[in-house]
Design a protein around this motif. Structure first.
Motif, PDB file in Angstrom:
ATOM      1  N   LEU A 125       0.829  -1.207   0.000  1.00  0.00           N
ATOM      2  CA  LEU A 125       0.000   0.000   0.000  1.00  0.00           C
ATOM      3  C   LEU A 125       0.865   1.258   0.000  1.00  0.00           C
ATOM      4  CD1 LEU A 125      -2.644  -1.129   2.643  1.00  0.00           C
ATOM      5  CD2 LEU A 125      -2.819  -1.274   0.155  1.00  0.00           C
ATOM      6  N   ILE A 126       1.952   1.226   0.759  1.00  0.00           N
ATOM      7  CA  ILE A 126       2.882   2.364   0.781  1.00  0.00           C
ATOM      8  C   ILE A 126       3.490   2.534  -0.608  1.00  0.00           C
ATOM      9  CG2 ILE A 126       5.048   3.235   1.742  1.00  0.00           C
ATOM     10  CD1 ILE A 126       4.264   1.797   4.386  1.00  0.00           C
ATOM     11  N   ASP A 127       3.972   1.432  -1.180  1.00  0.00           N
ATOM     12  CA  ASP A 127       4.580   1.502  -2.510  1.00  0.00           C
ATOM     13  C   ASP A 127       3.590   1.963  -3.572  1.00  0.00           C
ATOM     14  OD1 ASP A 127       6.925   0.597  -1.338  1.00  0.00           O
ATOM     15  OD2 ASP A 127       6.642  -1.490  -1.976  1.00  0.00           O
ATOM     16  N   ASP A 128       2.307   1.605  -3.412  1.00  0.00           N
ATOM     17  CA  ASP A 128       1.278   2.020  -4.371  1.00  0.00           C
ATOM     18  C   ASP A 128       0.809   3.470  -4.165  1.00  0.00           C
ATOM     19  OD1 ASP A 128       1.315  -0.451  -5.619  1.00  0.00           O
ATOM     20  OD2 ASP A 128      -0.521  -1.178  -4.655  1.00  0.00           O
ATOM     21  N   GLY A 129       1.248   4.099  -3.075  1.00  0.00           N
ATOM     22  CA  GLY A 129       0.828   5.473  -2.803  1.00  0.00           C
ATOM     23  C   GLY A 129      -0.616   5.587  -2.357  1.00  0.00           C
ATOM     24  N   THR A 130      -1.113   4.562  -1.633  1.00  0.00           N
ATOM     25  CA  THR A 130      -2.512   4.548  -1.198  1.00  0.00           C
ATOM     26  C   THR A 130      -2.652   4.381   0.316  1.00  0.00           C
ATOM     27  OG1 THR A 130      -2.700   2.145  -1.576  1.00  0.00           O
ATOM     28  CG2 THR A 130      -3.294   3.604  -3.419  1.00  0.00           C
ATOM     29  N   TYR A 131      -1.572   4.644   1.055  1.00  0.00           N
ATOM     30  CA  TYR A 131      -1.596   4.458   2.507  1.00  0.00           C
ATOM     31  C   TYR A 131      -1.340   5.792   3.188  1.00  0.00           C
ATOM     32  CZ  TYR A 131      -1.396   1.667   6.747  1.00  0.00           C
ATOM     33  OH  TYR A 131      -1.677   1.105   7.965  1.00  0.00           O
ATOM     34  N   PHE A 132      -2.218   6.138   4.110  1.00  0.00           N
ATOM     35  CA  PHE A 132      -2.186   7.447   4.759  1.00  0.00           C
ATOM     36  C   PHE A 132      -1.671   7.371   6.196  1.00  0.00           C
ATOM     37  CE2 PHE A 132      -5.686   7.450   1.676  1.00  0.00           C
ATOM     38  CZ  PHE A 132      -5.306   8.520   0.875  1.00  0.00           C
ATOM     39  N   VAL A 133      -0.951   8.397   6.566  1.00  0.00           N
ATOM     40  CA  VAL A 133      -0.529   8.620   7.946  1.00  0.00           C
ATOM     41  C   VAL A 133      -1.362   9.784   8.466  1.00  0.00           C
ATOM     42  CG1 VAL A 133       1.375   9.430   9.409  1.00  0.00           C
ATOM     43  CG2 VAL A 133       1.824   7.799   7.571  1.00  0.00           C
ATOM     44  N   ILE A 134      -1.965   9.602   9.630  1.00  0.00           N
ATOM     45  CA  ILE A 134      -2.747  10.662  10.263  1.00  0.00           C
ATOM     46  C   ILE A 134      -1.969  11.128  11.488  1.00  0.00           C
ATOM     47  CG2 ILE A 134      -4.973  11.307  11.271  1.00  0.00           C
ATOM     48  CD1 ILE A 134      -5.100  10.310   8.307  1.00  0.00           C
ATOM     49  N   GLU A 135      -1.798  12.442  11.596  1.00  0.00           N
ATOM     50  CA  GLU A 135      -1.040  13.009  12.710  1.00  0.00           C
ATOM     51  C   GLU A 135      -1.838  14.105  13.404  1.00  0.00           C
ATOM     52  OE1 GLU A 135       3.516  12.465  11.167  1.00  0.00           O
ATOM     53  OE2 GLU A 135       2.336  14.058  10.223  1.00  0.00           O
ATOM     54  N   SER A 136      -1.518  14.308  14.664  1.00  0.00           N
ATOM     55  CA  SER A 136      -2.078  15.400  15.442  1.00  0.00           C
ATOM     56  C   SER A 136      -0.926  16.057  16.185  1.00  0.00           C
ATOM     57  CB  SER A 136      -3.115  14.877  16.442  1.00  0.00           C
ATOM     58  OG  SER A 136      -3.583  15.928  17.259  1.00  0.00           O
ATOM     59  N   ASP A 137      -0.656  17.296  15.861  1.00  0.00           N
ATOM     60  CA  ASP A 137       0.465  18.027  16.460  1.00  0.00           C
ATOM     61  C   ASP A 137       1.758  17.226  16.397  1.00  0.00           C
ATOM     62  OD1 ASP A 137      -1.129  20.261  17.112  1.00  0.00           O
ATOM     63  OD2 ASP A 137      -1.813  19.272  18.954  1.00  0.00           O
ATOM     64  N   GLY A 138       2.029  16.628  15.253  1.00  0.00           N
ATOM     65  CA  GLY A 138       3.255  15.880  15.049  1.00  0.00           C
ATOM     66  C   GLY A 138       3.273  14.478  15.623  1.00  0.00           C
ATOM     67  N   GLN A 139       2.205  14.068  16.298  1.00  0.00           N
ATOM     68  CA  GLN A 139       2.125  12.718  16.856  1.00  0.00           C
ATOM     69  C   GLN A 139       1.350  11.813  15.916  1.00  0.00           C
ATOM     70  OE1 GLN A 139       0.395  13.556  20.846  1.00  0.00           O
ATOM     71  NE2 GLN A 139       2.148  12.326  21.527  1.00  0.00           N
ATOM     72  N   LEU A 140       1.805  10.581  15.798  1.00  0.00           N
ATOM     73  CA  LEU A 140       1.124   9.598  14.971  1.00  0.00           C
ATOM     74  C   LEU A 140      -0.190   9.204  15.644  1.00  0.00           C
ATOM     75  CD1 LEU A 140       1.197   7.775  12.482  1.00  0.00           C
ATOM     76  CD2 LEU A 140       2.538   6.146  13.815  1.00  0.00           C
ATOM     77  N   ALA A 141      -1.300   9.528  14.995  1.00  0.00           N
ATOM     78  CA  ALA A 141      -2.626   9.258  15.556  1.00  0.00           C
ATOM     79  C   ALA A 141      -3.278   8.040  14.912  1.00  0.00           C
ATOM     80  CB  ALA A 141      -3.530  10.478  15.387  1.00  0.00           C
ATOM     81  N   GLY A 142      -2.895   7.715  13.695  1.00  0.00           N
ATOM     82  CA  GLY A 142      -3.490   6.583  13.023  1.00  0.00           C
ATOM     83  C   GLY A 142      -2.913   6.393  11.632  1.00  0.00           C
ATOM     84  N   CYS A 143      -3.358   5.317  10.999  1.00  0.00           N
ATOM     85  CA  CYS A 143      -2.911   5.019   9.648  1.00  0.00           C
ATOM     86  C   CYS A 143      -3.945   4.111   8.988  1.00  0.00           C
ATOM     87  CB  CYS A 143      -1.536   4.353   9.652  1.00  0.00           C
ATOM     88  SG  CYS A 143      -1.430   2.843  10.648  1.00  0.00           S
ATOM     89  N   GLY A 144      -3.928   4.089   7.687  1.00  0.00           N
ATOM     90  CA  GLY A 144      -4.833   3.229   6.946  1.00  0.00           C
ATOM     91  C   GLY A 144      -4.841   3.638   5.492  1.00  0.00           C
ATOM     92  N   GLY A 145      -5.384   2.759   4.670  1.00  0.00           N
ATOM     93  CA  GLY A 145      -5.394   3.078   3.262  1.00  0.00           C
ATOM     94  C   GLY A 145      -6.364   2.225   2.478  1.00  0.00           C
ATOM     95  N   TRP A 146      -6.187   2.259   1.196  1.00  0.00           N
ATOM     96  CA  TRP A 146      -7.053   1.514   0.299  1.00  0.00           C
ATOM     97  C   TRP A 146      -6.170   0.862  -0.748  1.00  0.00           C
ATOM     98  CZ3 TRP A 146      -7.934   2.422  -4.980  1.00  0.00           C
ATOM     99  CH2 TRP A 146      -7.274   3.533  -5.506  1.00  0.00           C
ATOM    100  N   SER A 147      -6.756  -0.094  -1.462  1.00  0.00           N
ATOM    101  CA  SER A 147      -5.960  -0.807  -2.446  1.00  0.00           C
ATOM    102  C   SER A 147      -6.763  -1.100  -3.694  1.00  0.00           C
ATOM    103  CB  SER A 147      -5.454  -2.121  -1.850  1.00  0.00           C
ATOM    104  OG  SER A 147      -4.639  -2.805  -2.782  1.00  0.00           O
ATOM    105  N   ARG A 148      -6.044  -1.078  -4.787  1.00  0.00           N
ATOM    106  CA  ARG A 148      -6.600  -1.486  -6.078  1.00  0.00           C
ATOM    107  C   ARG A 148      -6.150  -2.906  -6.394  1.00  0.00           C
ATOM    108  NH1 ARG A 148      -2.363   2.251  -6.968  1.00  0.00           N
ATOM    109  NH2 ARG A 148      -3.691   4.074  -7.039  1.00  0.00           N
TER     110      ARG A 148
END
Length: 177
Positions: free
Chosen positions: A50-73
């Motif tokens: 997913l990272i290599d495909d450019g479909t995975y998101f990092v969610i941050e809050s004030d520079g802290q990692l709050a979550g992650c997730g993505g989608w795939s084709r």
């Protein structure tokens, strides 16, 4: 609390793997036994495709990692890099649903919009590529969020590849016009 998002890079892998393991260990406690949680770690996880495909998101809050997730084709519905059931075949947006994959929220950021933001980003990106449906495999802890977002149950199964059987729910949602 302001949430920001960006696409994940391979430089994020270490922190993402730590978040995945923490989220599984903490957020499944009300739903699974200790043995099932250990099995979940063996079954689920980060899929670097997913990272290599450019479909995975990092969610941050004030520079802290709050979550992650993505989608795939791609055809794989769930499981991390170590999963033996991975299938990298490309999906056809005209007939196949895009897959929402590997969503995890840091336990300190639950119920603050992280999951909803990931789902919105996934839906928008998949729709932009012509997909009209989304599909995911929900943990019992994640099922209420997905239902609230409009996903409907397709089937309930138990995955025992990690040892103890882990209940999970296949869900789908129509998107777009």
């Amino acid at each position: 609390m302001a949430l920001t998002h960006r696409l994940a890079t391979r430089d994020d892998i270490g922190s993402l793997e730590a978040l995945v393991n923490l989220a599984i260990a903490e957020l499944q406690k009300d739903f699974l036994s200790d043995d099932q949680i250990r099995s979940s770690v063996a079954i689920m996880g980060l899929d670097t495709q997913l990272i290599d495909d450019g479909t995975y998101f990092v969610i941050e809050s004030d520079g802290q990692l709050a979550g992650c997730g993505g989608w795939s084709r791609r055809a794989t519905l769930y499981g991390g890099d170590h999963s033996t059931t991975r299938d990298s075949a490309l999906l056809d947006p005209m007939k196949d649903p895009a897959k929402v994959r590997a969503m995890y929220t840091h336990p300190g950021f639950t119920r603050r919009g992280v999951g909803r933001l990931i789902l919105t980003l996934c839906e928008q990106a998949a729709a932009a590529e012509g997909y009209t449906r989304l599909e995911l495999m929900a943990t019992l802890a994640g099922e209420p969020l997905y239902r609230h977002y409009g996903f409907r149950e397709v089937e309930r199964i138990e995955d025992d590849r990690g040892g103890a059987p882990v209940p999970i729910v296949r869900m789908r949602k129509q998107i777009g016009g």
